[in-house]
Write an enzyme that holds these catalytic residues in place. Structure first.
Site, PDB file in Angstrom:
ATOM      1  N   ALA A   1       0.842  -1.205   0.000  1.00  0.00           N
ATOM      2  CA  ALA A   1       0.000   0.000   0.000  1.00  0.00           C
ATOM      3  C   ALA A   1       0.873   1.249   0.000  1.00  0.00           C
ATOM      4  CB  ALA A   1      -0.924  -0.005   1.218  1.00  0.00           C
TER       5      ALA A   1
ATOM      6  N   ASP B   1      -0.120  -8.570  -3.370  1.00  0.00           N
ATOM      7  CA  ASP B   1      -0.324  -7.398  -2.501  1.00  0.00           C
ATOM      8  C   ASP B   1      -0.299  -6.107  -3.330  1.00  0.00           C
ATOM      9  OD1 ASP B   1      -0.125  -9.389  -0.628  1.00  0.00           O
ATOM     10  OD2 ASP B   1       1.278  -8.331   0.670  1.00  0.00           O
TER      11      ASP B   1
HETATM   12  C1  MEV Z   1       1.557 -11.983   1.562  1.00  0.00           C
HETATM   13  O1  MEV Z   1       0.534 -11.024   1.717  1.00  0.00           O
HETATM   14  C2  MEV Z   1       1.070 -13.104   0.699  1.00  0.00           C
HETATM   15  C3  MEV Z   1       2.075 -14.226   0.484  1.00  0.00           C
HETATM   16  O2  MEV Z   1       1.428 -15.200  -0.338  1.00  0.00           O
HETATM   17  C4  MEV Z   1       3.345 -13.754  -0.166  1.00  0.00           C
HETATM   18  C5  MEV Z   1       3.133 -13.319  -1.615  1.00  0.00           C
HETATM   19  O3  MEV Z   1       2.202 -13.753  -2.277  1.00  0.00           O
HETATM   20  O4  MEV Z   1       3.961 -12.515  -2.086  1.00  0.00           O
HETATM   21  C6  MEV Z   1       2.430 -14.911   1.796  1.00  0.00           C
END
Ligand code: MEV
Length: 321
Positions: A105, A146
């Site tokens: 974010a 993300d």
């Molecule tokens: C992190 O929010 C999510 C994970 O799957 C890592 C990623 O996808 O980069 C743990």
């Protein structure tokens, strides 16, 4: 000259998404905002972050300074004529290291503030490319989920390696769902949990492949449940997802216990969200009344929670603490 990046909750498929299994996530309206200002001509630009009282410069040796440098460099490589050096003041409205996508974010807010100041309009793919240069500093091997959600918000299925011609992010339309999001009180390092899962994959390749297939099936079930408004089925998928994540060692005793408390108070399913190793869990509830029961059961345990409604129109999201 301001920019915003959304936080996110992963509904299903975290960690597996790193290895090419699709995952489902939703943007949160909380996240980060940023404003870009002309840099001091005699000093390197700064990135300051409230309320963390942090101020960094590109290449100052801090992770944030390194990420800022990577982002500034990626912008300059794509737009050598238009991208200028500027200082950025950012404000976080999410806790860090909580599994809610705060670093993505922030990176997206910084990128958007700089682009806005330089009058650069970017498509998703280019924004994702630059935001990933930032995110790699924190997460080592990010799948991109993300940053994708930080950019696009909404409720969507994300695929790291979509089939040729297919988008990475596919929006999911369905009836709104309500989640209770609660912090376990411990911060989690996604970089560490992702590295631990990678080690597990190397040591137990066959069992890992089976778990990946199970995650894939669960994500498929969950997407159908979201589209059809089948809350019980979605809740069961949450619970099964938590079992698989626990087997990969990314849950904690506190996250497991909080999931139990939430189920005991009427949640249809509960699981950790994001990188784990601490951070947050999410519980699916039927309505606001059940959300209140789950929140108050968690608060007896000393855990703070907020409620968020996700789905339907991309704008139909609200977060209530
Ligand atoms: C992190 O929010 C999510 C994970 O799957 C890592 C990623 O996808 O980069 C743990």
């Amino acid at each position: 000259m301001s920019g915003h990046g959304n936080g996110k909750v992963i509904l299903l498929g975290e960690h597996a998404v790193v290895y090419g299994v699709p995952a489902i996530a939703a943007g949160l309206s909380s996240g980060a905002t940023a404003v870009a200002r002309a840099a001091n001509a005699t000093a390197a630009p700064t990135l300051s972050i409230a309320p963390w009282s942090v101020s960094v410069r590109p290449g100052d040796g801090s992770a944030l300074g390194t990420a800022f440098e990577a982002l500034v460099r990626a912008r300059r490589e794509l737009d050598p004529q238009r991208a200028t050096d500027r200082s950025v003041e950012a404000t976080m409205t999410l806790p860090g290291s909580a599994g809610l996508g705060s670093s993505a974010a922030l990176g997206v807010a910084v990128l958007r503030a700089l682009d806005h100041a330089d009058d650069i309009a970017r498509d998703f793919a280019q924004s994702q490319q630059i935001a990933l240069a930032w995110e790699r500093v924190f997460h080592g091997n990010p799948s991109g989920i993300d940053t994708a959600l930080a950019l696009a918000g909404g409720l969507a299925r994300f695929h790291r390696q979509p089939a040729a011609g297919q988008p990475a992010l596919v929006s999911i339309e369905g009836a709104p769902i309500t989640l209770v999001v609660a912090h376990s009180g411990a911060s989690g390092s996604t970089k560490e949990t992702v590295a631990n899962v990678a080690a597990l994959r190397a040591s137990q390749p066959e069992a890992f492949a089976e778990a990946l297939a199970a995650f894939g099936a669960l994500v498929h079930t969950a997407e159908r449940a979201l589209r059809e408004g089948a809350l019980e089925s979605l809740g069961e998928a949450f619970d099964e997802g938590q079992t698989l994540l626990r087997a990969w060692g990314v849950s904690t005793p506190e996250l497991d216990a909080m999931c139990e408390v939430a189920r005991g108070a009427g949640a249809l399913g509960a699981k950790l969200t994001g990188g784990g190793g601490g951070g947050c869990m999410i519980a699916l509830v039927r309505d606001e009344h059940d959300a209140e029961r789950v929140r108050s059961a968690l608060s007896v345990r000393g855990r703070e929670a907020f409620e968020t409604t996700i789905g339907a129109a991309h704008t139909a999201r609200k977060e209530k603490t």
